[in-house]
Design a protein around this motif. Structure first.
Motif, PDB file in Angstrom:
ATOM      1  N   GLU A 165      59.850  82.562 -32.677  1.00 28.84           N
ATOM      2  CA  GLU A 165      58.858  81.541 -32.335  1.00 28.84           C
ATOM      3  C   GLU A 165      58.915  81.215 -30.842  1.00 28.84           C
ATOM      4  OE1 GLU A 165      56.455  79.886 -34.295  1.00 28.84           O
ATOM      5  OE2 GLU A 165      56.932  81.639 -35.508  1.00 28.84           O
ATOM      6  N   THR A 166      60.120  81.140 -30.300  1.00 27.39           N
ATOM      7  CA  THR A 166      60.282  80.874 -28.872  1.00 27.39           C
ATOM      8  C   THR A 166      59.683  82.002 -28.036  1.00 27.39           C
ATOM      9  OG1 THR A 166      62.327  79.628 -29.281  1.00 27.39           O
ATOM     10  CG2 THR A 166      61.967  80.437 -27.044  1.00 27.39           C
ATOM     11  N   VAL A 167      59.931  83.239 -28.449  1.00 31.03           N
ATOM     12  CA  VAL A 167      59.399  84.397 -27.724  1.00 31.03           C
ATOM     13  C   VAL A 167      57.879  84.426 -27.812  1.00 31.03           C
ATOM     14  CG1 VAL A 167      59.278  86.913 -27.722  1.00 31.03           C
ATOM     15  CG2 VAL A 167      61.489  85.778 -27.912  1.00 31.03           C
ATOM     16  N   ARG A 168      57.336  84.143 -28.997  1.00 33.70           N
ATOM     17  CA  ARG A 168      55.871  84.129 -29.138  1.00 33.70           C
ATOM     18  C   ARG A 168      55.252  83.058 -28.247  1.00 33.70           C
ATOM     19  NH1 ARG A 168      56.552  86.142 -34.536  1.00 33.70           N
ATOM     20  NH2 ARG A 168      57.208  84.114 -35.325  1.00 33.70           N
ATOM     21  N   GLY A 169      55.922  81.904 -28.184  1.00 35.96           N
ATOM     22  CA  GLY A 169      55.408  80.849 -27.310  1.00 35.96           C
ATOM     23  C   GLY A 169      55.419  81.274 -25.851  1.00 35.96           C
ATOM     24  N   LYS A 226      55.769  88.381 -19.626  1.00 33.68           N
ATOM     25  CA  LYS A 226      56.144  86.988 -19.820  1.00 33.68           C
ATOM     26  C   LYS A 226      57.408  86.873 -20.669  1.00 33.68           C
ATOM     27  CE  LYS A 226      51.470  85.152 -19.297  1.00 33.68           C
ATOM     28  NZ  LYS A 226      51.743  84.216 -18.199  1.00 33.68           N
ATOM     29  N   VAL A 227      57.531  87.735 -21.674  1.00 32.31           N
ATOM     30  CA  VAL A 227      58.729  87.723 -22.508  1.00 32.31           C
ATOM     31  C   VAL A 227      59.956  88.121 -21.691  1.00 32.31           C
ATOM     32  CG1 VAL A 227      59.883  88.846 -24.459  1.00 32.31           C
ATOM     33  CG2 VAL A 227      57.505  88.102 -24.678  1.00 32.31           C
ATOM     34  N   VAL A 228      59.823  89.122 -20.829  1.00 33.25           N
ATOM     35  CA  VAL A 228      60.932  89.530 -19.960  1.00 33.25           C
ATOM     36  C   VAL A 228      61.374  88.349 -19.096  1.00 33.25           C
ATOM     37  CG1 VAL A 228      61.581  90.981 -18.005  1.00 33.25           C
ATOM     38  CG2 VAL A 228      60.348  91.981 -19.938  1.00 33.25           C
ATOM     39  N   ALA A 229      60.415  87.656 -18.494  1.00 33.23           N
ATOM     40  CA  ALA A 229      60.757  86.511 -17.642  1.00 33.23           C
ATOM     41  C   ALA A 229      61.409  85.403 -18.461  1.00 33.23           C
ATOM     42  CB  ALA A 229      59.495  85.989 -16.951  1.00 33.23           C
ATOM     43  N   HIS A 230      60.903  85.177 -19.658  1.00 34.15           N
ATOM     44  CA  HIS A 230      61.488  84.152 -20.526  1.00 34.15           C
ATOM     45  C   HIS A 230      62.923  84.519 -20.908  1.00 34.15           C
ATOM     46  CE1 HIS A 230      62.141  81.425 -23.878  1.00 34.15           C
ATOM     47  NE2 HIS A 230      62.436  82.479 -24.615  1.00 34.15           N
ATOM     48  N   ASN A 231      63.139  85.770 -21.282  1.00 26.13           N
ATOM     49  CA  ASN A 231      64.482  86.191 -21.694  1.00 26.13           C
ATOM     50  C   ASN A 231      65.507  85.996 -20.587  1.00 26.13           C
ATOM     51  OD1 ASN A 231      63.514  86.894 -24.190  1.00 26.13           O
ATOM     52  ND2 ASN A 231      63.454  89.093 -23.792  1.00 26.13           N
ATOM     53  N   GLN A 232      65.054  86.167 -19.349  1.00 27.70           N
ATOM     54  CA  GLN A 232      65.971  86.007 -18.223  1.00 27.70           C
ATOM     55  C   GLN A 232      66.403  84.553 -18.049  1.00 27.70           C
ATOM     56  OE1 GLN A 232      65.811  88.874 -14.999  1.00 27.70           O
ATOM     57  NE2 GLN A 232      65.572  87.199 -13.561  1.00 27.70           N
ATOM     58  N   SER A 233      65.669  83.635 -18.666  1.00 26.95           N
ATOM     59  CA  SER A 233      66.049  82.222 -18.602  1.00 26.95           C
ATOM     60  C   SER A 233      66.708  81.764 -19.900  1.00 26.95           C
ATOM     61  CB  SER A 233      64.802  81.357 -18.332  1.00 26.95           C
ATOM     62  OG  SER A 233      63.909  81.401 -19.441  1.00 26.95           O
ATOM     63  N   SER A 234      66.936  82.691 -20.831  1.00 27.22           N
ATOM     64  CA  SER A 234      67.487  82.329 -22.149  1.00 27.22           C
ATOM     65  C   SER A 234      68.605  83.302 -22.524  1.00 27.22           C
ATOM     66  CB  SER A 234      66.377  82.359 -23.206  1.00 27.22           C
ATOM     67  OG  SER A 234      65.279  81.576 -22.817  1.00 27.22           O
ATOM     68  N   ARG A 235      69.730  83.187 -21.829  1.00 32.93           N
ATOM     69  CA  ARG A 235      70.800  84.162 -22.018  1.00 32.93           C
ATOM     70  C   ARG A 235      71.322  84.197 -23.457  1.00 32.93           C
ATOM     71  NH1 ARG A 235      74.174  87.187 -18.907  1.00 32.93           N
ATOM     72  NH2 ARG A 235      76.110  87.800 -19.942  1.00 32.93           N
TER      73      ARG A 235
END
Length: 216
Positions: free
Chosen positions: A81-85, A101-110
């Motif tokens: 759900e977090t990734v979809r958002g 956008k998912v790549v950028a998000h993952n970099q902030s969510s170790r």
């Protein structure tokens, strides 16, 4: 005053309070499970340790989640759900935009990134309880990506000479690969690496240069 109505209102308020307390405890369990799974993996994490972290007995924990597989399913659901958002609505963004956008998000969510990397590697074992789940996740993601890439080809957004089915698999392969490098070495910046992949592999030669994750 009708004492029956008062009692009913009091009971309803108590039920709502109890429900909210139960939901908060359930979320605390999920949060602790995420931290433990992301550090030690699925197989090496125990319900006993998660229960200890949230101040419950193991039987108390199992009041909320019947077993470790059910608990992990909820952790994974919340991760998805977090990734979809982070990706945004498909109607508003192209597949490449969403992936960036998912790549950028993952970099902030170790924690979430580590969880996925560890458990997907563990699940490569055919005897792992989540093996079939991860096979299906990658296969379904590749199928969806292939379909979206065909539409993007028709719209002139990506090269017409690439195979959309192979490219659909490559997207998740590259994302996972650079994510693993980042987890090992935080000096690795995933965003420009993914942008370079997009620029060199997907975009038509006459396409204007654009950062797929610029708005993330």
């Amino acid at each position: 005053m009708d004492t029956g109505d008062t009692e009913q209102r009091g009971t309803a308020a108590e039920q709502r309070k109890g429900y909210a307390k139960g939901q908060a405890r359930r979320q605390a369990i999920v949060d602790e499970a995420l931290e433990l799974f992301s550090r030690t993996g699925y197989r090496n994490s125990s319900m006993r340790e998660i229960a200890r972290r949230v101040g419950l007995t193991q039987s108390g924990l199992m009041h909320h989640f019947a077993d470790k597989e059910e608990l992990f399913a909820e952790v994974l659901h919340q991760r998805d759900e977090t990734v979809r958002g982070a990706a945004g609505e498909p109607a508003e963004h192209t597949l490449i935009d969403q992936a960036g956008k998912v790549v950028a998000h993952n970099q902030s969510s170790r924690g979430l990134a580590s969880l996925y990397a560890i458990v997907s590697a563990e699940a490569s074992d055919p005897e792992h309880p989540l093996h079939d789940e991860f096979v299906d996740r990658y296969r379904s993601a590749a199928d969806r990506a292939g379909d979206l890439l065909r539409r993007a080809q028709e719209a002139g957004e990506v090269r017409t000479d690439l195979d959309p089915d192979l490219a659909g698999r490559l997207i998740s392969a590259v994302m996972d690969g650079i994510q693993l490098q980042w987890l090992l070495d935080e000096s690795v910046d995933m965003v420009p690496l993914f942008e370079e992949f997009v620029r060199g592999y997907f975009l038509p030669s006459d396409a204007p240069e654009e950062s797929p994750a610029a708005e993330a």
